[in-house]
Enzyme design. Structure first.
Site, mmCIF file in Angstrom:
data_model
loop_
_atom_site.group_PDB
_atom_site.id
_atom_site.type_symbol
_atom_site.label_atom_id
_atom_site.label_comp_id
_atom_site.label_asym_id
_atom_site.label_seq_id
_atom_site.Cartn_x
_atom_site.Cartn_y
_atom_site.Cartn_z
ATOM 1 N N SER A 8 0.841 -1.191 0.000
ATOM 2 C CA SER A 8 0.000 0.000 0.000
ATOM 3 C C SER A 8 0.882 1.250 0.000
ATOM 4 O O SER A 8 1.440 1.639 1.033
ATOM 5 C CB SER A 8 -0.889 -0.004 1.248
ATOM 6 N N HIS A 33 -0.314 -1.162 -4.577
ATOM 7 C CA HIS A 33 -1.684 -0.762 -4.205
ATOM 8 C C HIS A 33 -1.737 0.745 -4.043
ATOM 9 O O HIS A 33 -0.988 1.330 -3.248
ATOM 10 C CB HIS A 33 -2.070 -1.453 -2.888
ATOM 11 N N ASP A 35 -4.122 3.779 -3.036
ATOM 12 C CA ASP A 35 -5.386 4.213 -2.414
ATOM 13 C C ASP A 35 -5.720 5.628 -2.866
ATOM 14 O O ASP A 35 -5.027 6.580 -2.513
ATOM 15 C CB ASP A 35 -5.249 4.183 -0.891
ATOM 16 N N MET A 37 -8.398 8.543 -2.576
ATOM 17 C CA MET A 37 -9.501 8.931 -1.685
ATOM 18 C C MET A 37 -9.938 10.358 -1.990
ATOM 19 O O MET A 37 -9.077 11.236 -2.191
ATOM 20 C CB MET A 37 -9.051 8.842 -0.224
ATOM 21 N N MET A 68 -11.502 4.891 -3.748
ATOM 22 C CA MET A 68 -12.430 5.201 -2.654
ATOM 23 C C MET A 68 -12.999 6.593 -2.943
ATOM 24 O O MET A 68 -12.679 7.592 -2.263
ATOM 25 C CB MET A 68 -11.697 5.146 -1.302
ATOM 26 N N MET A 137 -12.569 -5.162 2.526
ATOM 27 C CA MET A 137 -11.991 -4.258 3.518
ATOM 28 C C MET A 137 -12.141 -4.902 4.893
ATOM 29 O O MET A 137 -13.252 -5.254 5.298
ATOM 30 C CB MET A 137 -12.724 -2.911 3.505
#
Ligand SMILES: O=C(CO)[C@@H](O)[C@H](O)COP(=O)(O)O
Length: 220
Positions: A8, A33, A35, A37, A68, A137
């Site tokens: 991540s 990964h 993320d 957001m 996300m 998740m």
């Protein structure tokens, strides 16, 4: 089948990204990964399109882009999706899940639906023909450093059984949240295929990254 590691990158300090990426390349992690957001779907802002473009300039490790964000179907063009990369959209983030998956597929991406901890796996029923993966998740999305929601382990087992019973054994299960040295063996036993490695495993600067990757591999 041996598990796959997807570190991540939100957990990588900016001044150490190059070192981490080099170590990940030398130790053949399967994905990075990312993320993304938007501060709406989750109460945090993280990793935008400029970060993704810059990362692509320094490595050829395929990305595993975790969106996300609300209404991802209207923003997929922003991410320059490359063939073979995973793009996960949250089931809870749009009424147009199928449209988003079809768009990802049309761009050569591998499709993944992400489920918040409380979302039942049955919502996947009519999406299965369009899926390459499911992202479970095991913490509430938005922040690193959280503790596993215990029932997440049962959800991994139940999801594997659901996918197999429905005739989709090829759909991979990715797990994201507190993938720690203690939890990894339990997640592996429950049927995890891809592991989002964050602050509770690889991004711990007391241990050389290559040592942590080797330890991770030995557990999956
Ligand atoms: O993205 C999230 C939650 O939204 C995190 O799960 C990170 O992806 C990994 O962080 P750790 O949980 O391993 O600290």
């Amino acid at each position: 089948m041996a598990g796959k590691i997807t570190p991540s990158m939100m957990c990588a300090p900016l001044d150490k990204i190059g070192c981490y990426v080099k170590a990940f390349e030398e130790n053949q992690v399967e994905y990075l990964h990312i993320d993304v957001m938007d501060g709406q779907f989750v109460p945090n802002l993280m990793l935008g399109t400029a970060y993704i473009s810059s990362l692509r300039k320094i490595t050829s490790i395929p990305l595993d882009i975790h969106l996300m964000i609300v209404n991802p179907e209207s923003k997929l063009d922003w991410f320059d999706i490359q063939p073979g990369e995973y793009v996960s959209i949250h089931y809870e983030s749009t009424p147009h899940v199928q449209r988003a998956l079809q768009t990802i597929k049309s761009k050569g991406g591998k499709t993944m639906v992400a489920l918040n901890p409380g979302t039942p796996i049955e919502v996947l029923r009519y999406l299965l023909p369009d899926l390459d993966g499911v992202l479970l998740m095991t913490v509430n999305p938005g922040f690193a450093g959280q503790k596993l929601i215990p029932q997440g382990l049962d959800k991994i087992r139940d999801t594997r059984k659901f996918l197999d019973d429905m005739g989709y054994p090829q759909i991979e299960i990715e797990v994201d949240g507190n993938v720690s040295w203690e939890n990894i063996p339990k997640m592996a036993a429950a049927g995890t295929d891809l592991y989002v490695a964050g602050t509770s495993s690889l991004f711990n600067d007391k241990v050389p990254v290559e040592e942590s990757v080797k330890r991770f591999r030995s557990l999956i």
